[in-house]
Design a protein around this motif. Structure first.
Motif, mmCIF file in Angstrom:
data_model
loop_
_atom_site.group_PDB
_atom_site.id
_atom_site.type_symbol
_atom_site.label_atom_id
_atom_site.label_comp_id
_atom_site.label_asym_id
_atom_site.label_seq_id
_atom_site.Cartn_x
_atom_site.Cartn_y
_atom_site.Cartn_z
ATOM 1 N N LEU A 42 36.189 22.848 41.906
ATOM 2 C CA LEU A 42 35.092 21.896 41.863
ATOM 3 C C LEU A 42 35.489 20.647 41.095
ATOM 4 N N LEU A 43 34.778 19.580 41.353
ATOM 5 C CA LEU A 43 35.026 18.340 40.628
ATOM 6 C C LEU A 43 34.352 18.421 39.261
ATOM 7 N N TRP A 44 35.143 18.485 38.227
ATOM 8 C CA TRP A 44 34.583 18.593 36.876
ATOM 9 C C TRP A 44 33.671 17.418 36.514
ATOM 10 N N ARG A 64 32.750 29.946 35.223
ATOM 11 C CA ARG A 64 33.763 29.603 34.207
ATOM 12 C C ARG A 64 33.971 28.097 34.154
ATOM 13 N N GLU A 65 33.934 27.456 35.303
ATOM 14 C CA GLU A 65 34.107 26.000 35.316
ATOM 15 C C GLU A 65 32.904 25.297 34.679
ATOM 16 N N VAL A 66 31.707 25.809 34.934
ATOM 17 C CA VAL A 66 30.515 25.236 34.301
ATOM 18 C C VAL A 66 30.614 25.374 32.787
ATOM 19 N N THR A 67 31.038 26.536 32.325
ATOM 20 C CA THR A 67 31.182 26.763 30.882
ATOM 21 C C THR A 67 32.220 25.820 30.290
ATOM 22 N N ALA A 68 33.327 25.640 30.997
ATOM 23 C CA ALA A 68 34.371 24.732 30.509
ATOM 24 C C ALA A 68 33.862 23.296 30.427
ATOM 25 N N CYS A 69 33.077 22.881 31.420
ATOM 26 C CA CYS A 69 32.524 21.525 31.404
ATOM 27 C C CYS A 69 31.516 21.358 30.269
ATOM 28 N N LEU A 83 21.525 23.948 40.416
ATOM 29 C CA LEU A 83 22.875 23.825 40.952
ATOM 30 C C LEU A 83 23.108 24.866 42.026
ATOM 31 N N LEU A 84 23.657 24.434 43.149
ATOM 32 C CA LEU A 84 24.004 25.332 44.241
ATOM 33 C C LEU A 84 25.485 25.187 44.563
ATOM 34 N N PHE A 85 26.214 26.300 44.590
ATOM 35 C CA PHE A 85 27.639 26.284 44.892
ATOM 36 C C PHE A 85 27.863 26.776 46.318
ATOM 37 N N GLY A 130 21.910 21.780 26.234
ATOM 38 C CA GLY A 130 21.050 22.912 25.897
ATOM 39 C C GLY A 130 21.217 24.041 26.888
ATOM 40 N N ARG A 131 20.114 24.632 27.275
ATOM 41 C CA ARG A 131 20.161 25.728 28.235
ATOM 42 C C ARG A 131 20.692 25.218 29.571
ATOM 43 N N LEU A 132 21.570 25.986 30.199
ATOM 44 C CA LEU A 132 22.111 25.600 31.491
ATOM 45 C C LEU A 132 20.998 25.597 32.542
#
Length: 527
Positions: free
Chosen positions: A351-353, A386-391, A370-372, A403-405
């Motif tokens: 995904l595009l970070w 994992r990518e969302v967490t990294a971002c 968010l929809l993947f 805050g909350r995702l």
């Protein structure tokens, strides 16, 4: 009298003279010079073409301007230029080299699974034809319509319509264009009737004749009647009079509650694109945006800041309603000629970070979700998380508090995702948006035939997959809804209402037809 049937892309009925947009035949009387001169002539033609496109873009707005900017970017694309340069160096003429590059790059787009990206192949053809016309010395005169006319073409190029006086266009008829082509989108935005996919040779046959363009047939199709007789003209006049009688007021059905005959409630969501500059506000019949497509992130290489600004505008326009954003899928676009730099920026990530970071920053401004896409199973889903967490961690390292995702889920566009819906939910998916036409394409082997997929969206195999998703999601609180609904698939949707689907995300043109269709249903009766 000749009658040709096609697909209705925008409703309405008109009678009038027909003007053909003919892209002509190239390649006549060419003389190939030495490679150095051919390359110099090509370079000059590109400069002239870019200058013409910039002048057009100054008058264009929103998506029209984006298309012209994309065409300029393609002429500057290194892989595109190298392809032409190599062919010229091998002894080909500049015009022939451009035509060869057009076939290669347009074919790459047509082979992509995403229908929206496939339709962008016409932009490649449009800009290449402009350069070839310059090299061949063909005049590029603006078409001046002396009277209101029905425009016909084998396939409309974007630049065909940019320079016309739109007040002189009665309607559009095309041999090949699809319902998500630029011509279809423009017809809907301008309120013009449009009938597409009429078949080879129809445009040439209709040129210079008088015709009826009827995009209001009961089965959702449309027709072009060339040299109509008096009876057909009288019938069309009656339809036009009825349209005018009701045309000054919005359809009263739009304000009615979404209830079936037996009182069961359903909800309608709309679909749109991040690049659309107009009509950000929700249509009257919609209660939210069920699918905001983001191809423009790749097409225009939008920065994180630009994406954030557009997302904030969208959230403000929806006024607290749901806005479900479909993230980019680099895998679906990796054959596109402009994505080499984007792939480089991915650095191995799917995904595009920058997009994920923009989404996380925009989320507090409204009900953003968010929809993947292209999730085959839990492994793909976990990789996205994992990518969302990294971002999120990267934003916090910059001092930007997250805050909350926001609620996250996936597009169910492959049979494996439908069969493994329970596992996706166990791994944290809060939304399952079933792209019904894509699911039909992958299930029925119709990947390259979206029109057939739309007409078979309620086939038994697809219904069974949707039923399985609903079964696995039952009692979990996960939102399950259908998206990817077009005008062509409206009549397939009652089957899913009876299965238990209560939320439907559809293109704007299909909102009212779908609402009327679902309001006719009685869930106490089996189908």
């Amino acid at each position: 009298m000749h009658t040709f049937t096609g697909v209705s892309a925008s409703p309405g009925v008109v009678i009038g003279p027909v003007e053909q947009i003919d892209h002509g035949t190239t390649g006549l009387h060419r003389i190939v010079c030495d490679p150095f001169r051919e390359r110099a002539l090509y370079d000059v033609a590109v400069v002239l073409a870019k200058d013409e496109l910039r002048r057009l873009s100054q008058r264009a707005k929103g998506p029209d301007a984006d298309i012209l900017l994309f065409q300029i970017a393609l002429l500057e694309d290194e892989s595109f230029t190298n392809e032409i340069g190599d062919y010229i160096a091998a002894g080909a003429g500049g015009a022939a080299a451009v035509e060869r590059a057009e076939q290669i790059f347009a074919r790459r787009l047509r082979d992509v699974d995403d229908e929206y990206i496939r339709e962008r192949s016409v932009d490649v053809c449009d800009v290449c034809r402009r350069v070839v016309d310059i090299l061949d010395g063909r005049p590029r005169r603006r078409l001046h319509l002396k009277r209101p006319s029905i425009l016909v073409a084998d396939r409309f190029f974007p630049s065909d319509l940019f320079s016309l006086d739109r007040r002189m266009i009665l309607g559009l008829a095309s041999n090949q264009d699809s319902t998500i082509s630029h011509a279809a989108i423009m017809a809907r935005s301008m309120g013009l009737p449009a009938v597409l996919q009429l078949g080879d040779g129809v445009a040439a046959l209709a040129a210079g004749k008088r015709a009826i363009l009827d995009a209001n047939l009961e089965d959702g199709s449309g027709c072009l009647i060339i040299d109509p007789d008096g009876a057909h003209i009288a019938q069309a006049d009656c339809k036009i009079a009825l349209n005018r009688l009701h045309g000054n007021e919005s359809d009263p059905v739009a304000a009615l509650p979404c209830l079936t005959k037996d009182g069961a409630a359903f909800r309608l969501l709309t679909m749109t694109n991040l690049s659309n500059a107009e009509d950000k506000a929700l249509p009257q019949a919609a209660v939210g945006v069920g699918l905001l497509r983001t191809e423009s992130v790749i097409l225009n290489d939008l920065s994180e800041a630009e994406q954030l600004e557009r997302l904030k505008e969208r959230l403000e326009a929806t006024d607290g309603a749901m806005l479900a954003v479909r993230t980019c899928d680099a895998n679906a676009d990796d054959e596109a000629p402009w994505t080499a730099a984007v792939r480089e920026s991915l650095q191995g990530h799917r995904l595009l970070w920058p997009q994920i970071r923009a989404l996380l920053q925009a989320a507090p401004g409204g009900d953003l979700r968010l929809l993947f896409p292209m999730i085959a199973g839990a492994e793909d889903w976990d990789a996205c998380l994992r990518e969302v967490t990294a971002c999120r961690d990267e934003l916090q390292s910059r001092g930007i508090e997250v805050g909350r995702l926001p609620p996250m889920g996936c597009i169910v566009d492959m049979p494996s995702a439908a069969l493994l819906a329970g596992e996706l939910i166990q791994h944290g998916a809060q939304i399952l948006a079933i792209d019904i036409e894509d699911l039909a394409r992958y299930t029925l082997g119709l990947v390259k035939d979206p029109a057939a997929a739309a007409s078979r969206a309620a086939s038994p195999a697809v219904q069974r997959l949707v039923k399985e998703v609903l079964r696995q999601a039952e009692g979990t609180g996960v939102l399950v809804y259908l998206c990817g609904i077009t005008v062509a698939s409206v009549d397939q949707m009652p089957a899913y209402l009876h299965l238990g689907i209560r939320h439907f995300a559809t293109e704007p043109a299909a909102l009212l037809p779908l609402k009327k269709r679902l309001m006719e249903e009685d869930l106490n009766k089996t189908i």
